[in-house]
Write a protein that holds these residues in place. Structure first.
Motif, short mmCIF file in Angstrom:
data_model
loop_
_atom_site.label_atom_id
_atom_site.label_comp_id
_atom_site.label_asym_id
_atom_site.label_seq_id
_atom_site.Cartn_x
_atom_site.Cartn_y
_atom_site.Cartn_z
N PRO A 100 4.27 5.33 -11.42
CA PRO A 100 3.95 4.74 -10.33
C PRO A 100 5.05 3.48 -10.01
N PRO A 147 -7.62 9.29 -6.09
CA PRO A 147 -6.55 8.50 -7.32
C PRO A 147 -7.64 8.23 -8.03
N GLY A 160 -2.21 -2.58 -7.05
CA GLY A 160 -2.84 -1.92 -5.69
C GLY A 160 -3.81 -0.65 -6.55
N GLY A 161 -4.08 -1.09 -7.82
CA GLY A 161 -5.02 0.35 -8.45
C GLY A 161 -6.46 0.79 -8.37
N LYS A 205 0.56 1.63 -7.25
CA LYS A 205 -0.76 2.04 -7.73
C LYS A 205 -1.44 2.75 -8.90
N SER A 206 -1.76 1.64 -9.73
CA SER A 206 -1.51 1.21 -10.85
C SER A 206 -2.60 0.50 -10.93
#
Length: 326
Positions: A190, A276, A23-24, A182-183
């Motif tokens: 992550p 982020p 989901g990055g 999250k990457s």
């Protein structure tokens, strides 16, 4: 009996997800335009590093220690590019951000493995330059093809062992809360952060790898160049100093490209709150750009490569002229 029940509950609660969701790039505006950049980066990196590899293999005059190191760097760049960018392009082309558990671990291993081989190879090349400049009369007695080959094999073995252990420790983690990473790829940090059981050993391994593959190589390269600068100060003429320093230009540029983006992002994250999205874009660029730029830098700054390219193009056009004349 209570211990048996406790163990049963622990085994029942252990969750190994079928897939992870990368989901990055979610929520980053105009992110689809990044695909064009990735395609360009991938093409240049694959073509450039393949060209370096072919030139070194086919030209016997390049079968010397320095070019064994450059060959290893190009091979690491080629491997990292193919481990990272095709998966990123798949995300944009097919809107597919899911990756199976096994594929995630494989992706994690190969990206980190080739990236770390790249970092340690730069250390090997730094000390090749250190010995060539500081001990020029003893260079050929100290550095030879066998020594460089052993150094390269040691780099590959060390990276394979440590990265393999780091990735293997992920398999002990349970993911019972979320599978969203999250990457921009199956990044180690992550991934272990979202585990719902104890991940202390994973955190320790992450810190060990950061020290061994970022700080130690950077310190080792800095020490080698301090020695080079001290040696250059003993050369009486500026022309002599510049001639010796010119042999280090390519290596210095590559070191800067490989380490500066990572360090600047890390320092920025420690100094102030980094958004982020900014972190994702900057870290993805720091992974994608070096494999593309490294072969360009070495070809443009190395006389042997430029001469060999000229010969290749000259041969191509002469053969074409012979075909057309018939």
């Amino acid at each position: 009996m209570s211990n048996v029940n406790s163990n049963v509950l622990q085994n029942m609660s252990f969750v190994r997800p079928e897939y992870f969701y990368i989901g990055g790039f979610s929520g980053i505006p105009h992110v689809n335009y990044y695909f064009i950049f990735l395609f360009f980066t991938y093409f240049i990196a694959v073509f450039g590093n393949s060209l370096i590899l072919i030139m070194i293999v086919t030209d016997r005059s390049l079968h010397i220690p320095k070019y064994i190191g450059i060959f290893n760097l190009a091979l690491a760049d080629f491997g990292e590019t193919n481990a990272l960018i095709p998966n990123l392009m798949k995300t944009f082309l097919f809107d597919s951000q899911y990756i199976s558990y096994e594929a995630c671990l494989a992706n994690m291993f190969f990206v980190f493995f080739f990236n770390n081989v790249q970092a340690l190879t730069l250390v090997v090349l730094a000390y090749d330059r250190f010995i060539a400049i500081c001990l020029p009369l003893r260079y050929h007695a100290i550095v030879n093809n066998s020594l460089m080959s052993v150094a390269v094999m040691a780099v590959w073995s060390f990276c394979m062992g440590l990265v393999g252990m780091t990735v293997a420790l992920i398999t002990r983690l349970s993911f019972c809360r979320t599978n969203v990473v999250k990457s921009y790829f199956c990044d180690h940090g992550p991934v272990y952060i979202i585990a719902c059981n104890d991940n202390t050993i994973n955190s320790v391994m992450a810190k060990i790898c950061t020290v061994l593959f970022i700080y130690v190589p950077l310190i080792a390269i800095t020490v080698s160049y301090i020695g080079i600068l001290l040696s250059l100060s003993k050369i009486t003429t500026w022309a002599g100093r510049l001639k010796a320093l010119k042999t280090c230009v390519s290596h210095l540029l590559v070191v800067g490209i490989c380490f500066f983006p990572v360090l600047s992002t890390y320092i920025a994250a420690l100094t102030f709150s980094l958004h982020p999205n900014v972190r994702i874009v900057s870290t993805s660029l720091s992974s994608a750009l070096p494999p593309m730029l490294n072969p360009i830098i070495y070809v443009l700054n190395t006389k042997e490569f430029k001469d060999l390219l000229f010969k290749m193009f000259k041969m191509k056009y002469s053969l074409r002229a012979q075909v057309l004349s018939k």
